[in-house]
Design a protein around this motif. Structure first.
Motif, mmCIF file in Angstrom:
data_model
loop_
_atom_site.group_PDB
_atom_site.id
_atom_site.type_symbol
_atom_site.label_atom_id
_atom_site.label_comp_id
_atom_site.label_asym_id
_atom_site.label_seq_id
_atom_site.Cartn_x
_atom_site.Cartn_y
_atom_site.Cartn_z
ATOM 1 N N LEU A 1 5.286 -0.995 -5.745
ATOM 2 C CA LEU A 1 5.206 0.101 -4.796
ATOM 3 C C LEU A 1 4.000 -0.098 -3.882
ATOM 4 C CD1 LEU A 1 5.903 3.240 -7.046
ATOM 5 C CD2 LEU A 1 7.531 1.804 -5.798
ATOM 6 N N GLY B 1 7.571 2.837 3.165
ATOM 7 C CA GLY B 1 8.341 2.774 1.941
ATOM 8 C C GLY B 1 7.700 3.680 0.900
ATOM 9 N N ASN C 1 6.530 -1.316 4.177
ATOM 10 C CA ASN C 1 7.492 -0.971 3.122
ATOM 11 C C ASN C 1 7.754 -2.093 2.118
ATOM 12 O OD1 ASN C 1 9.176 -2.777 4.449
ATOM 13 N ND2 ASN C 1 10.285 -1.182 5.543
ATOM 14 N N GLY C 2 6.859 -3.074 2.050
ATOM 15 C CA GLY C 2 7.035 -4.127 1.070
ATOM 16 C C GLY C 2 8.312 -4.927 1.223
ATOM 17 N N GLN D 1 14.285 -3.104 -5.428
ATOM 18 C CA GLN D 1 14.573 -3.010 -3.994
ATOM 19 C C GLN D 1 13.473 -3.633 -3.126
ATOM 20 O OE1 GLN D 1 15.747 1.061 -2.830
ATOM 21 N NE2 GLN D 1 15.764 1.552 -4.996
ATOM 22 N N TYR D 2 12.317 -3.942 -3.732
ATOM 23 C CA TYR D 2 11.162 -4.387 -2.966
ATOM 24 C C TYR D 2 10.898 -5.870 -3.193
ATOM 25 C CZ TYR D 2 10.134 0.492 -1.992
ATOM 26 O OH TYR D 2 10.213 1.793 -1.540
ATOM 27 N N GLN E 1 11.270 -3.604 1.807
ATOM 28 C CA GLN E 1 12.421 -2.888 1.243
ATOM 29 C C GLN E 1 13.551 -2.711 2.251
ATOM 30 O OE1 GLN E 1 13.467 0.575 1.731
ATOM 31 N NE2 GLN E 1 14.976 0.571 0.095
#
Length: 249
Positions: free
Chosen positions: A213, A188, A242-243, A207-208, A245
């Motif tokens: 981030l 991500g 990507n956390g 989004q996460y 996402q």
């Protein structure tokens, strides 16, 4: 936990700064010798080399354009003279233009394809035969999540990197009998000092699920695992960092 990468020779591409630097330093901290690849960022590469040397391991800087098979082969010769054969590769190098497809001029997309796709083929074609001869090796290719989900502003690099996911899966089947593991790590958005206005940043973070981030340190643990003997039965996989996402297989 012993990773069993001490004295292994690890090639990290795009290692002058950012994610590549973090990976090279993490591997060096576990005793691996580092082949530090860069193309244009020589000043940053020299600083990374200095930091790696503090871990008491061997390090060699290699400059090369991954889109050129000849330059990749020259990299191999240089590494061979300084370190010997490469035991593992982490391909972090890439290049992308951030714009919609119809803003490209004809042929302007070629360099993205050459680096993001052909570069992976060149690395595999050049270095994996030695791994086959030794019956041991690791190949880790890093892509952005756009390679799996698509992105209208990264349309060409996403397509090229999507092709590498398929290539790595097929390669893992070809060289598995030689005890070589080939995997993809899909990322991500990683904080590497980018600046966003408050509204844009809030939209991104929304989004996460983990509400931030990624950091370089969020990546290095997974890469070390895939370099280590603990991953000897993991191959042909796409590992997402990507956390949350994008939650797709």
């Amino acid at each position: 936990m012993e990773l069993n990468i001490k004295s292994k020779n690890v090639l990290v591409t795009g290692a002058a700064k950012g994610i590549g630097r973090g990976i090279a330093l993490a591997a060096a901290s576990e005793g691996a010798n580092i082949a530090l690849h860069y193309q244009t960022s020589e000043k940053e590469a020299l600083e990374t080399k200095r930091l790696i040397e503090q871990h008491g391991v061997k390090v060699v800087m290699v400059k090369g354009d991954l889109s050129s098979l000849e330059e990749v082969q020259e990299m191999k010769a240089s590494i061979g003279r300084e370190l010997g054969s490469v035991d593992a590769i982490v391909n972090n190098a890439g290049w992308a233009q951030f714009k919609p497809f119809f803003q490209y001029e004809p042929g302007e997309w070629q360099r993205e394809v050459d680096i993001c796709f052909h570069g992976v083929l060149h690395l595999a074609y050049t270095f994996i035969p030695d791994m086959i001869n030794k019956n041991n090796g690791k190949f880790i290719n890093i892509v952005g999540d756009s390679a799996r989900t698509g992105d209208r502003n990264l349309i060409v690099s996403a397509a090229a990197r999507g092709g590498t996911i398929s290539f790595i899966k097929s390669l893992s089947q070809e060289v598995g009998r030689n005890n070589i593991q080939c995997n993809t790590v899909s990322l991500g958005l990683i904080d590497q000092g980018q600046t966003y206005d408050q509204a844009t940043f809030a939209k991104i973070i929304k989004q996460y699920p983990l509400k931030r981030l990624g950091k370089v340190d969020d990546i290095t643990g997974c890469i070390l695992l895939l370099l280590s003997s603990w991953s000897d039965w993991i191959t042909g996989q796409v590992v997402s960092i990507n956390g949350g996402q994008s939650m797709i297989n």
